[in-house]
Design a protein around this motif. Sequence first.
Motif, PDB file in Angstrom:
ATOM      1  N   GLY A  15      59.934 -45.128 -40.057  1.00 57.82           N
ATOM      2  CA  GLY A  15      58.639 -45.772 -40.033  1.00 57.82           C
ATOM      3  C   GLY A  15      58.744 -47.252 -39.696  1.00 57.82           C
ATOM      4  N   HIS A  16      57.617 -47.844 -39.329  1.00 61.55           N
ATOM      5  CA  HIS A  16      57.580 -49.254 -38.949  1.00 61.55           C
ATOM      6  C   HIS A  16      57.534 -50.154 -40.185  1.00 61.55           C
ATOM      7  CE1 HIS A  16      56.989 -48.214 -34.750  1.00 61.55           C
ATOM      8  NE2 HIS A  16      56.042 -47.368 -35.100  1.00 61.55           N
ATOM      9  N   ILE A  17      57.864 -51.426 -39.976  1.00 60.17           N
ATOM     10  CA  ILE A  17      57.776 -52.447 -41.014  1.00 60.17           C
ATOM     11  C   ILE A  17      56.893 -53.563 -40.486  1.00 60.17           C
ATOM     12  CG2 ILE A  17      59.036 -54.115 -42.426  1.00 60.17           C
ATOM     13  CD1 ILE A  17      61.451 -52.326 -42.283  1.00 60.17           C
ATOM     14  N   THR A  18      55.751 -53.773 -41.116  1.00 59.61           N
ATOM     15  CA  THR A  18      54.807 -54.794 -40.662  1.00 59.61           C
ATOM     16  C   THR A  18      54.613 -55.844 -41.736  1.00 59.61           C
ATOM     17  OG1 THR A  18      52.974 -53.395 -41.433  1.00 59.61           O
ATOM     18  CG2 THR A  18      53.595 -53.225 -39.116  1.00 59.61           C
ATOM     19  N   TYR A  19      54.199 -57.034 -41.296  1.00 55.38           N
ATOM     20  CA  TYR A  19      54.029 -58.165 -42.214  1.00 55.38           C
ATOM     21  C   TYR A  19      52.947 -59.079 -41.668  1.00 55.38           C
ATOM     22  CZ  TYR A  19      55.392 -62.063 -45.268  1.00 55.38           C
ATOM     23  OH  TYR A  19      55.416 -63.067 -46.202  1.00 55.38           O
ATOM     24  N   ARG A  29      49.369 -63.648 -33.677  1.00 55.92           N
ATOM     25  CA  ARG A  29      50.338 -63.105 -32.725  1.00 55.92           C
ATOM     26  C   ARG A  29      50.779 -61.689 -33.127  1.00 55.92           C
ATOM     27  NH1 ARG A  29      51.936 -62.507 -27.688  1.00 55.92           N
ATOM     28  NH2 ARG A  29      54.082 -61.758 -27.606  1.00 55.92           N
ATOM     29  N   LEU A  30      50.871 -61.440 -34.428  1.00 58.51           N
ATOM     30  CA  LEU A  30      51.353 -60.155 -34.915  1.00 58.51           C
ATOM     31  C   LEU A  30      50.224 -59.153 -35.159  1.00 58.51           C
ATOM     32  CD1 LEU A  30      54.057 -61.349 -37.483  1.00 58.51           C
ATOM     33  CD2 LEU A  30      54.404 -60.554 -35.139  1.00 58.51           C
ATOM     34  N   ARG A  31      48.985 -59.593 -34.986  1.00 60.18           N
ATOM     35  CA  ARG A  31      47.841 -58.725 -35.255  1.00 60.18           C
ATOM     36  C   ARG A  31      47.098 -58.410 -33.965  1.00 60.18           C
ATOM     37  NH1 ARG A  31      42.454 -59.447 -35.929  1.00 60.18           N
ATOM     38  NH2 ARG A  31      41.356 -58.021 -37.362  1.00 60.18           N
ATOM     39  N   ALA A  32      46.557 -57.197 -33.904  1.00 57.94           N
ATOM     40  CA  ALA A  32      45.742 -56.805 -32.755  1.00 57.94           C
ATOM     41  C   ALA A  32      44.559 -55.991 -33.249  1.00 57.94           C
ATOM     42  CB  ALA A  32      46.563 -55.990 -31.750  1.00 57.94           C
ATOM     43  N   ALA A  33      43.380 -56.250 -32.652  1.00 59.13           N
ATOM     44  CA  ALA A  33      42.173 -55.501 -33.007  1.00 59.13           C
ATOM     45  C   ALA A  33      41.995 -54.350 -32.020  1.00 59.13           C
ATOM     46  CB  ALA A  33      40.956 -56.418 -32.983  1.00 59.13           C
ATOM     47  N   THR A  34      41.785 -53.155 -32.540  1.00 58.83           N
ATOM     48  CA  THR A  34      41.579 -51.977 -31.693  1.00 58.83           C
ATOM     49  C   THR A  34      40.266 -51.313 -32.088  1.00 58.83           C
ATOM     50  OG1 THR A  34      42.665 -50.376 -33.156  1.00 58.83           O
ATOM     51  CG2 THR A  34      44.087 -51.652 -31.691  1.00 58.83           C
ATOM     52  N   THR A  36      39.880 -48.477 -33.277  1.00 55.49           N
ATOM     53  CA  THR A  36      40.048 -47.668 -34.492  1.00 55.49           C
ATOM     54  C   THR A  36      40.487 -48.504 -35.696  1.00 55.49           C
ATOM     55  OG1 THR A  36      42.306 -47.137 -33.804  1.00 55.49           O
ATOM     56  CG2 THR A  36      40.559 -45.562 -33.214  1.00 55.49           C
ATOM     57  N   GLY A  37      40.559 -49.811 -35.534  1.00 55.67           N
ATOM     58  CA  GLY A  37      40.955 -50.676 -36.632  1.00 55.67           C
ATOM     59  C   GLY A  37      42.046 -51.650 -36.215  1.00 55.67           C
ATOM     60  N   GLU A  38      42.474 -52.479 -37.175  1.00 52.98           N
ATOM     61  CA  GLU A  38      43.493 -53.469 -36.864  1.00 52.98           C
ATOM     62  C   GLU A  38      44.873 -52.823 -36.778  1.00 52.98           C
ATOM     63  OE1 GLU A  38      43.612 -56.435 -39.892  1.00 52.98           O
ATOM     64  OE2 GLU A  38      44.407 -55.092 -41.423  1.00 52.98           O
ATOM     65  N   ALA A  39      45.727 -53.438 -35.964  1.00 49.15           N
ATOM     66  CA  ALA A  39      47.109 -52.980 -35.800  1.00 49.15           C
ATOM     67  C   ALA A  39      48.032 -54.180 -35.987  1.00 49.15           C
ATOM     68  CB  ALA A  39      47.308 -52.348 -34.429  1.00 49.15           C
ATOM     69  N   TRP A  40      49.211 -53.921 -36.534  1.00 42.81           N
ATOM     70  CA  TRP A  40      50.174 -54.994 -36.797  1.00 42.81           C
ATOM     71  C   TRP A  40      51.488 -54.677 -36.092  1.00 42.81           C
ATOM     72  CZ3 TRP A  40      48.886 -59.454 -39.242  1.00 42.81           C
ATOM     73  CH2 TRP A  40      47.655 -59.466 -39.900  1.00 42.81           C
ATOM     74  N   ARG A  41      52.125 -55.714 -35.632  1.00 37.52           N
ATOM     75  CA  ARG A  41      53.361 -55.565 -34.863  1.00 37.52           C
ATOM     76  C   ARG A  41      54.547 -55.305 -35.789  1.00 37.52           C
ATOM     77  NH1 ARG A  41      55.458 -59.756 -30.146  1.00 37.52           N
ATOM     78  NH2 ARG A  41      56.873 -58.282 -29.114  1.00 37.52           N
ATOM     79  N   CYS A  45      60.893 -53.005 -34.165  1.00 36.59           N
ATOM     80  CA  CYS A  45      60.844 -52.581 -32.761  1.00 36.59           C
ATOM     81  C   CYS A  45      59.857 -53.371 -31.913  1.00 36.59           C
ATOM     82  CB  CYS A  45      60.520 -51.093 -32.669  1.00 36.59           C
ATOM     83  SG  CYS A  45      58.832 -50.679 -33.174  1.00 36.59           S
ATOM     84  N   GLY A  46      58.933 -54.094 -32.555  1.00 34.80           N
ATOM     85  CA  GLY A  46      57.982 -54.904 -31.810  1.00 34.80           C
ATOM     86  C   GLY A  46      56.733 -54.168 -31.376  1.00 34.80           C
ATOM     87  N   ASP A  47      56.625 -52.873 -31.642  1.00 34.78           N
ATOM     88  CA  ASP A  47      55.426 -52.120 -31.277  1.00 34.78           C
ATOM     89  C   ASP A  47      54.318 -52.362 -32.303  1.00 34.78           C
ATOM     90  OD1 ASP A  47      56.742 -51.097 -29.111  1.00 34.78           O
ATOM     91  OD2 ASP A  47      57.278 -49.203 -30.073  1.00 34.78           O
ATOM     92  N   PHE A  48      53.064 -52.202 -31.859  1.00 36.32           N
ATOM     93  CA  PHE A  48      51.936 -52.324 -32.763  1.00 36.32           C
ATOM     94  C   PHE A  48      51.653 -50.976 -33.412  1.00 36.32           C
ATOM     95  CE2 PHE A  48      51.231 -56.128 -30.258  1.00 36.32           C
ATOM     96  CZ  PHE A  48      50.777 -57.032 -31.207  1.00 36.32           C
ATOM     97  N   THR A  49      51.322 -51.013 -34.708  1.00 36.35           N
ATOM     98  CA  THR A  49      51.018 -49.792 -35.439  1.00 36.35           C
ATOM     99  C   THR A  49      49.734 -49.984 -36.225  1.00 36.35           C
ATOM    100  OG1 THR A  49      51.822 -48.243 -37.126  1.00 36.35           O
ATOM    101  CG2 THR A  49      52.476 -50.536 -37.374  1.00 36.35           C
ATOM    102  N   LEU A  50      48.894 -48.980 -36.236  1.00 39.88           N
ATOM    103  CA  LEU A  50      47.602 -49.053 -36.920  1.00 39.88           C
ATOM    104  C   LEU A  50      47.785 -49.072 -38.432  1.00 39.88           C
ATOM    105  CD1 LEU A  50      45.567 -46.492 -34.769  1.00 39.88           C
ATOM    106  CD2 LEU A  50      45.201 -48.966 -34.847  1.00 39.88           C
ATOM    107  N   GLY A  51      46.841 -49.721 -39.102  1.00 39.25           N
ATOM    108  CA  GLY A  51      46.860 -49.736 -40.554  1.00 39.25           C
ATOM    109  C   GLY A  51      47.116 -51.109 -41.120  1.00 39.25           C
ATOM    110  N   ALA A  52      46.977 -51.211 -42.435  1.00 40.95           N
ATOM    111  CA  ALA A  52      47.201 -52.477 -43.111  1.00 40.95           C
ATOM    112  C   ALA A  52      48.685 -52.839 -43.091  1.00 40.95           C
ATOM    113  CB  ALA A  52      46.701 -52.386 -44.554  1.00 40.95           C
TER     114      ALA A  52
END
Length: 258
Positions: A15-19, A29-34, A36-41, A45-52
């Motif tokens: 699984g991813h690790i977001t902060y 820089r680490l947050r993106a609005a989509t 379906t909701g916000e995504a964090w980098r 791996c540097g990919d964006f993943t949905l969720g808190a």
Amino acid sequence: MAKRDWNRRVCAKRGHITYAPDEQAPRERLRAATATGEAWRCLRCGDFTLGAPHGTGPAANAPLVARGKALRELFVLRLLAVERGLRGVLGVLVAWAVWKFSNSQDALHQLFDQDLTVFRPVADHFHWDLEHASVIDTIRKTFDYKRSTLVYVAGGVLAYSLIEAVEGVGLWLGRRWAEYLAVIATAAFLPLEGYELHEHASAIKIATTVVNVLAVLWILLSKRLFGLRGGVAAFEAERHSASLLEVEQAAGLLPAHA
């Protein structure tokens, strides 16, 4: 052939690790609005993943996630940890066997002589000198050992096996003290392995010795132990420079205060 992306492979399994940093610039820089909701980098791996995000706080307190070179080194350390763990388990079994043998030495000696008598006609039929075979001589010598000597041997093997087990656990967890222990313990037994090679060389013993030497050299240099290549200060600086926030900062994607 495509280059293997260890960061994404680990994220796919664990699984991813977001902060979410408190500071506005790195946070955006680490947050993106989509839709379906916000995504964090992901910090690995540097990919964006949905969720808190998994954590939040000052950017300086972001978790130090193993990625890139550090992740590959951790994989090698865990291979060594498995090998040390197996040696520890095998050593405990050997120690137990020696201790049991010391308590039943006389009975086993009588049983061995009885079985040897049964097999003697077969050996004579094939013209095999059973009485002077090297295997038989080695087994008979063990029956001549004092019980106290065997108990000491069992205790020594058990102590060494426990060290191997502790070393394996520490290497699996990536602890620096375990790296020092691995180097010291392995180097301490290299003279004994050299003596065994001199007395009874075999392909397996040669391969084991070579692997141990290479493992010691690799841990010494890659982990900068005993002050090598800048020591612990250079090692920690290298670890921090591999974090996603530091990489982006060095590339000018984040302001220096992040």
